[in-house]
Scaffold this motif. Sequence first.
Motif, PDB file in Angstrom:
ATOM      1  N   LEU A  24      -0.196 -10.521   3.313  1.00 48.11           N
ATOM      2  CA  LEU A  24      -1.105 -10.730   2.040  1.00 48.11           C
ATOM      3  C   LEU A  24      -2.540 -10.275   2.552  1.00 48.11           C
ATOM      4  O   LEU A  24      -3.142  -9.825   1.763  1.00 48.11           O
ATOM      5  N   SER A  25      -2.838 -10.435   3.832  1.00 49.59           N
ATOM      6  CA  SER A  25      -4.132 -10.004   4.189  1.00 49.59           C
ATOM      7  C   SER A  25      -4.229  -8.619   4.295  1.00 49.59           C
ATOM      8  O   SER A  25      -5.423  -7.885   3.803  1.00 49.59           O
ATOM      9  N   CYS A  26      -3.298  -7.695   4.754  1.00 50.24           N
ATOM     10  CA  CYS A  26      -3.363  -6.332   4.666  1.00 50.24           C
ATOM     11  C   CYS A  26      -3.493  -5.907   3.293  1.00 50.24           C
ATOM     12  O   CYS A  26      -4.162  -4.676   2.929  1.00 50.24           O
ATOM     13  N   SER A  27      -2.594  -6.472   2.309  1.00 53.34           N
ATOM     14  CA  SER A  27      -2.459  -5.818   0.982  1.00 53.34           C
ATOM     15  C   SER A  27      -3.996  -6.279   0.350  1.00 53.34           C
ATOM     16  O   SER A  27      -4.253  -5.128  -0.560  1.00 53.34           O
ATOM     17  N   ARG A  65      -6.004  -3.310   1.410  1.00 51.26           N
ATOM     18  CA  ARG A  65      -5.547  -2.098   0.746  1.00 51.26           C
ATOM     19  C   ARG A  65      -5.936  -1.987  -0.640  1.00 51.26           C
ATOM     20  O   ARG A  65      -6.269  -0.927  -1.038  1.00 51.26           O
ATOM     21  N   SER A  66      -5.508  -3.125  -1.542  1.00 49.51           N
ATOM     22  CA  SER A  66      -5.946  -2.914  -2.763  1.00 49.51           C
ATOM     23  C   SER A  66      -7.523  -2.769  -3.093  1.00 49.51           C
ATOM     24  O   SER A  66      -7.731  -1.838  -4.158  1.00 49.51           O
ATOM     25  N   MET A  67      -8.376  -3.220  -2.252  1.00 46.94           N
ATOM     26  CA  MET A  67      -9.810  -3.089  -2.533  1.00 46.94           C
ATOM     27  C   MET A  67     -10.074  -1.444  -2.167  1.00 46.94           C
ATOM     28  O   MET A  67     -11.144  -0.978  -2.635  1.00 46.94           O
ATOM     29  N   MET A  68      -9.211  -0.906  -1.376  1.00 49.91           N
ATOM     30  CA  MET A  68      -9.544   0.460  -1.189  1.00 49.91           C
ATOM     31  C   MET A  68      -8.638   1.500  -1.890  1.00 49.91           C
ATOM     32  O   MET A  68      -8.554   2.830  -1.800  1.00 49.91           O
ATOM     33  N   GLY A  69      -7.740   0.916  -2.732  1.00 50.26           N
ATOM     34  CA  GLY A  69      -6.923   1.773  -3.852  1.00 50.26           C
ATOM     35  C   GLY A  69      -5.605   2.265  -2.974  1.00 50.26           C
ATOM     36  O   GLY A  69      -5.367   3.370  -3.401  1.00 50.26           O
ATOM     37  N   VAL A  70      -5.006   1.724  -1.957  1.00 49.58           N
ATOM     38  CA  VAL A  70      -4.018   2.287  -1.228  1.00 49.58           C
ATOM     39  C   VAL A  70      -3.023   1.443  -1.764  1.00 49.58           C
ATOM     40  O   VAL A  70      -3.118   0.323  -1.913  1.00 49.58           O
ATOM     41  N   LYS A 110       1.406  -0.030  -1.917  1.00 53.26           N
ATOM     42  CA  LYS A 110       1.944  -1.069  -0.977  1.00 53.26           C
ATOM     43  C   LYS A 110       2.774  -0.306   0.078  1.00 53.26           C
ATOM     44  O   LYS A 110       2.786  -0.923   1.139  1.00 53.26           O
ATOM     45  N   ARG A 111       3.340   0.795  -0.264  1.00 51.98           N
ATOM     46  CA  ARG A 111       4.167   1.396   0.852  1.00 51.98           C
ATOM     47  C   ARG A 111       3.460   1.844   2.138  1.00 51.98           C
ATOM     48  O   ARG A 111       3.834   1.628   3.192  1.00 51.98           O
ATOM     49  N   ASP A 112       2.278   2.458   1.902  1.00 53.09           N
ATOM     50  CA  ASP A 112       1.330   2.826   2.986  1.00 53.09           C
ATOM     51  C   ASP A 112       0.996   1.520   3.761  1.00 53.09           C
ATOM     52  O   ASP A 112       0.779   1.476   4.720  1.00 53.09           O
ATOM     53  N   ASP A 113       0.727   0.382   2.879  1.00 50.53           N
ATOM     54  CA  ASP A 113       0.402  -0.911   3.512  1.00 50.53           C
ATOM     55  C   ASP A 113       1.534  -1.245   4.585  1.00 50.53           C
ATOM     56  O   ASP A 113       1.200  -1.607   5.719  1.00 50.53           O
ATOM     57  N   LEU A 114       2.835  -1.117   4.001  1.00 54.81           N
ATOM     58  CA  LEU A 114       3.896  -1.568   4.899  1.00 54.81           C
ATOM     59  C   LEU A 114       3.951  -0.804   5.935  1.00 54.81           C
ATOM     60  O   LEU A 114       4.359  -1.392   7.165  1.00 54.81           O
ATOM     61  N   ASN A 115       3.696   0.600   5.994  1.00 49.51           N
ATOM     62  CA  ASN A 115       3.665   1.715   7.268  1.00 49.51           C
ATOM     63  C   ASN A 115       2.707   1.277   8.080  1.00 49.51           C
ATOM     64  O   ASN A 115       2.877   1.685   9.388  1.00 49.51           O
ATOM     65  N   TRP A 123       1.566  -5.655  17.088  1.00 47.77           N
ATOM     66  CA  TRP A 123       0.607  -6.596  17.845  1.00 47.77           C
ATOM     67  C   TRP A 123      -0.405  -7.170  17.058  1.00 47.77           C
ATOM     68  O   TRP A 123      -0.903  -8.335  17.387  1.00 47.77           O
ATOM     69  N   GLN A 124      -0.458  -6.764  15.448  1.00 47.53           N
ATOM     70  CA  GLN A 124      -1.237  -7.556  14.685  1.00 47.53           C
ATOM     71  C   GLN A 124      -0.608  -8.981  14.319  1.00 47.53           C
ATOM     72  O   GLN A 124      -1.426  -9.707  13.668  1.00 47.53           O
ATOM     73  N   LEU A 125       0.584  -9.278  14.442  1.00 47.49           N
ATOM     74  CA  LEU A 125       1.288 -10.348  13.982  1.00 47.49           C
ATOM     75  C   LEU A 125       0.832 -11.517  15.022  1.00 47.49           C
ATOM     76  O   LEU A 125       0.628 -12.699  14.349  1.00 47.49           O
ATOM     77  N   HIS A 126       0.113 -11.343  15.972  1.00 51.80           N
ATOM     78  CA  HIS A 126      -0.019 -12.432  17.099  1.00 51.80           C
ATOM     79  C   HIS A 126      -1.141 -13.351  16.409  1.00 51.80           C
ATOM     80  O   HIS A 126      -0.920 -14.616  16.636  1.00 51.80           O
TER      81      HIS A 126
END
Length: 862
Positions: free
Chosen positions: A420-423, A426-431, A433-438, A443-446
């Motif tokens: 959700l944080s990444c989405s 990304r939505s603010m930058m117009g990117v 979902k698939r790019d978001d997932l890739n 290491w970001q999960l910690h």
Amino acid sequence: MACKIDEKACTIKEIPIPHEWYQTGDLIIGGMASQFSYHVHKLKFDKYISQELFEVTGMATNFYQHPLALAFAVDEINRNPKILPNVTLGFHIYDTYNDDKMTYRTTLDLLCKLHRYYPNYECDTQKKLMAVVGGLGSDTSFHMAKLLGLYKIPQLTYGSFSPVDRENSKSASFYRMVPNEAHQYVGIIRLLQHFGWTWIGLFAVNNDSGEHFIQEMEPLLFQHGICTAFKEMIINQPRWDTIGNTIDLFSNVYAAVIDSKANAFILYGESMTIISLTTFLYCGNHELLGNTSFRWVWVMTAQVAFVLGGLQRYWGLEFFQGAIFFSARSQKLLGFQTFLRNIKPYRAQGDRFLKNFWELAFDCTLPNSQETFEVDETCTGEEKLDSLPGPVFEMHMTGHSYSIYNAVYAIAHALHAMYLSCSNRRSMMGVGKRDDLNDLHPWQLHSFLQHISFNNSAEETVSFNDNKEIRGGFDVMNFMIFPNKSYGRVKIGKTDPDALEGKELIIDDERILWPSRFHQVVPVSVCNDYCQRGSQKQKKEREKFCCYDCVPCPEGKISNQKDMEDCIKCPEDHYPSKDQDECILKTIHFLSYEEPLGISLALVTASFSIITVVVLGIFVRYRETPIVKANNRDITYTLLISLLLCFVSSLLFLGQPTTVTCSLRQSAFGIVFSVAVSCVLAKTNTVVVAFMATKPASSMRKWVGKRLASSIILLCTLIQVGICIMWLATSPPFPDLDMQSLKREMVAECNEGSAIMFHSVLGYLGLLSLISLTVAFLARKLPDSFNEAKFITFSMLIFCSVWLCFVPTYLSTKGKYMVAVEIFSILASSAGLLGCIFSPKCYLIVLRPELNKREQMIRRMK
């Protein structure tokens, strides 16, 4: 197929890979099922087994619940639209074969397949590894951590093992789904204390974790007064290399169990330890496992799993009936048993373990099976998991499976928060979902995983503490075996690490099923029998402090509990019983009016008082006679009244002391006796002065009369009164209880307050007595018919003798007899004065009145 890295480039090569359960998904959870399979050697013992040495390969079928719990959790999450919507979780499960090399190999396979190693080359680009769950054992987990830590991939271990000082255990990528093992140490100590077990056997697995456990437990046991009868290390591997070493190990374990007087054994091991221990005991004596007289209480740590496989599964687990073990927290999950019942060998896709599991669990062969061992039956595929006995497979979720379930949900919730944080960014930058997932990286999960907190489907809160360990304690379980050979686990308590010291363990004794040999009576595990009440421990030379002799308590002490280290003194107002096992309240001891001695003294006092009154009456009636008039009637009356008061004052010493009687007792005695002795001194001085005044031209004539006598009495009495007033004003006597003089009674007495003032009163009275005796002694031969000096000398001699005998007698007696001695001294000294001074006069007045005439007195003087 697997990806193998050559020196120059990453290429695809056909190589065999381990058993793998593979499920696709957008995000991958890699699960390592440590020790899921194992090898067992069957050894040749001429006495017990006639077969040659051979190897049997099989699966520890009970562990199959672990991957099923992971699959169940992933299935729930993928069906839940509130967690990771439009994202599918997948998982890989690898087997380590309980081998270090295979652990590294399978970890590399997992990384190689799912990660980018070289530029312009990707393995399985559609799948993204985000976290790994595993392993069950400490060695497996640490081996995995060495590789996973390099890539900062979160690793969630679901086994409980000691925090051995290794760098991998401190890795930022290392999470524990089971609480810190130190909570188990405290729980074991409290459990042993709860049941009073001080003589225990200690088994530990022969690895770093086992050595760490021994190092931690031994000081704790010592600090809490618990001794180890023996310590044995157990090989925790499925393959034993030499028969000689194996025989030695078997004999050591067997001898330790059989020869020990301990009834409680602590077992620290890992998942395969039960298999090893059962094998040791069976090979030592195969009849041992079926003999109920050889059953002990096993206290096991959470790492130990009640599993059997291969040949051991036919021996059963009856040897561990009634075991108490710690377990990772587990709750009943809705739908899990239904999930298990729906598993069929022909329906599962991608599960390469299921076929082997099914054949081993149901002891049959599926069609087209490639296994070489022979069985009598063919599997139908419709067998039911809930028909399997507990050692083969459990339908209830175990603690380890529950930890796996929570680990998957912890990862999912962390992924959801990160996604959700990444989405949002990304939505603010117009990117899309698939790019978001890739762009997601493990290491970001910690940062999300460390602070995760959620309620699982059992409504239990799951979160990590600052050490990345799951919060909470352990469950305490009881292992029960039923007549139909099935077994169950019953929760009998829990550990609470947040509780006050000494209260960390909560246990319900009534729910415990003990081994059958104890007949539901709490077992005793001590070096020797408990010391009974009335005795205490005495250490045996050259033996551990838990071994001792029992000796009677010293005099004056008691032990009111079994097995006391030292006897204790009774409170001052109690005394030890005959058997020295309890304290009895002392009775209050004083000289009362009701007892014979008190009655006797009171009657004597009354008798002498009456006699004194009679004498006084005689002297009053015959006050005009020469004998009465010649001896100063006023002094005589004063002396008789003071003697009467002396007799009466002795009654103040009878009965239980009070504030009033204590204040009056010694003061009244001292004052009235001072008056009496002063009167005697005055009478003696009167005789001396009268004789000296008869000489011609004597200057003593002016002292003849009542003036001198009255002055002597008044002055001597006032000095004693002054001493008593000062005594009562500064430190007066008060009622007190003497706890020490008598063993079984408290002496009710008057505490004299100031010892100096008390001795001053007695000292002054003694001084007056000595002066009176001296003056009377010097005047005893004066030629006067009215001379009383002879009688006064004799009376004062009796008076002083009585009080000189009183002092040592008074100091050598105790209790009411001390008071009786003082009363007797008062009565005897007063009676001496009364008898010696007044009996001759009463004789002449009453019985010889013809001699009580002036003419007769003058004739006698001539």
